[in-house]
Design an enzyme around this catalytic site. Structure first.
Site, PDB file in Angstrom:
ATOM      1  CE1 TYR A  85      -7.995  -4.202  -0.331  1.00 56.07           C
ATOM      2  CE2 TYR A  85      -7.968  -3.132  -2.476  1.00 56.07           C
ATOM      3  CZ  TYR A  85      -8.615  -3.434  -1.294  1.00 56.07           C
ATOM      4  OH  TYR A  85      -9.880  -2.954  -1.060  1.00 56.07           O
ATOM      5  CB  SER A 179       1.004  -4.363  -0.871  1.00 51.29           C
ATOM      6  OG  SER A 179      -0.014  -3.392  -0.873  1.00 51.29           O
ATOM      7  CD  GLN A 180      -4.878  -8.003   1.190  1.00 49.27           C
ATOM      8  OE1 GLN A 180      -5.983  -7.500   1.244  1.00 49.27           O
ATOM      9  NE2 GLN A 180      -4.602  -9.031   0.401  1.00 49.27           N
ATOM     10  CG  ASP A 265       4.191   2.801  -1.659  1.00 50.66           C
ATOM     11  OD1 ASP A 265       3.111   3.025  -2.245  1.00 50.66           O
ATOM     12  OD2 ASP A 265       4.442   1.724  -1.083  1.00 50.66           O
ATOM     13  CG  HIS A 294       2.474  -0.164  -3.620  1.00 52.30           C
ATOM     14  ND1 HIS A 294       2.776  -0.098  -2.274  1.00 52.30           N
ATOM     15  CD2 HIS A 294       1.561  -1.168  -3.755  1.00 52.30           C
ATOM     16  CE1 HIS A 294       2.071  -1.018  -1.618  1.00 52.30           C
ATOM     17  NE2 HIS A 294       1.333  -1.671  -2.495  1.00 52.30           N
TER      18      HIS A 294
END
Length: 315
Positions: A85, A179-180, A265, A294
């Protein structure tokens, strides 16, 4: 870690896909515009990097890098990767791991992003209505206008673009991202049936309602802050988000998958990753990092993922 995350491995989502989930995505991916993928060599050492442009959602140009070992003359397995992201494709020398391992590697830019931590070059031509800063609420009142409709369509087109390059074996393509990028990996795995493998790491975009309920950091709170202002829109917002939930894509994905989850996370709470992992329809493996946030497994997990891809490509 949020107190509600004391036993994330046992969490099973209550999220349900809309009845027209599959027809919505079939319509979205019925592209009228030609792919028109173009590859221009821009950087060559032991690895050659091509500047890639292809037509994504709505025929709008999307950028990427394609890296291959210099001197390659035969078709290679290909890893298509999606960024986290706020990040973009960056500079040509920033993404060389998979080419160094002997694969072709296409790294897709994400429209409108690339000013948070790595530069990007692809605008989002459909910025839409007022939104909370970030991307989570862009066009969120309708599935047809939501930001991630365009991004996910771009990601599917990125796989198509990789497959038309003469140095890529179109029958051996895997997808990955952190992540994203992990959420986009699940979306593409659920929409493209003939991938060799998928490797979503600490995936975002999974079980949106759960993420909003428990994530103290990261992008999910953008939705919370938006709904704190637009108090009458919660049902409408979550109805839209259901079309983009990685849990529902996971339930439609059949290629072998390697997940990673980090138990500390706070941006992508581990229960949301487990929600997608438990829903995944194909063979799946899981690496858990109990003491990481994360950042996940980072270089340690790179090695695990490379072994997984080696096995997947050799089958």
């Amino acid at each position: 870690m949020p107190i509600s995350e004391t036993d994330p491995a046992s969490y099973v989502t209550a999220a349900r896909a809309p009845e027209d989930f599959d027809s919505f995505w079939a319509s979205t991916l019925s592209f009228d515009e030609p792919l028109d993928a173009r590859f221009e060599p821009v950087w060559a050492r032991a690895i050659t990097v091509h500047d890639v442009t292809f037509n994504g959602f709505g025929g709008q140009p999307v950028k990427a890098w394609l890296a291959v070992p210099t001197g390659t003359t035969t078709r290679l397995p290909c890893v298509v990767e999606f960024p986290g992201y706020g990040g973009g494709r960056g500079l040509p020398h920033q993404c060389l791991l998979y080419a160094a391992a002997g694969y072709a590697h296409l790294f897709m830019d994400v429209r409108g992003q690339g000013s948070g931590w790595r530069a990007g070059d692809t605008p989002d031509a459909n910025a839409g209505d007022p939104q909370h800063p970030g991307f989570m609420t862009r066009g969120v009142l309708d599935p047809s206008t939501y930001y991630y409709r365009r991004v996910i369509a771009d990601a599917v087109r990125a796989v198509q673009a990789a497959r038309v390059h003469p140095l890529v074996d179109p029958t051996r393509v895997a997808v990955t991202g952190i992540s994203q990028g992990g959420g986009l990996t699940l979306a593409v795995a659920g929409l493209v049936p003939d991938l060799v493998a998928a490797a979503p790491d600490v995936p975002f975009l999974c079980d949106f309602r759960r993420g909003c309920d428990v994530a103290p950091a990261g992008p999910y709170p953008e939705l919370v802050r938006y709904l704190a202002i637009h108090r009458d829109r919660a049902e409408r917002v979550f109805d839209t988000l259901a079309y983009f939930d990685g849990v529902h894509f996971a339930a439609r994905a059949t290629s072998p998958a390697l997940f990673s989850i980090a138990l500390m996370d706070e941006s992508c709470p581990p229960s949301t990753g487990y929600a997608a992992y438990h829903a995944y329809a194909g063979p799946r493996e899981l690496s858990v990092y109990p003491f990481n946030g994360h950042e996940g497994g980072e270089a340690t997990h790179d090695a695990v993922r490379l072994r997984f891809l080696d096995d997947a490509f050799s089958r």
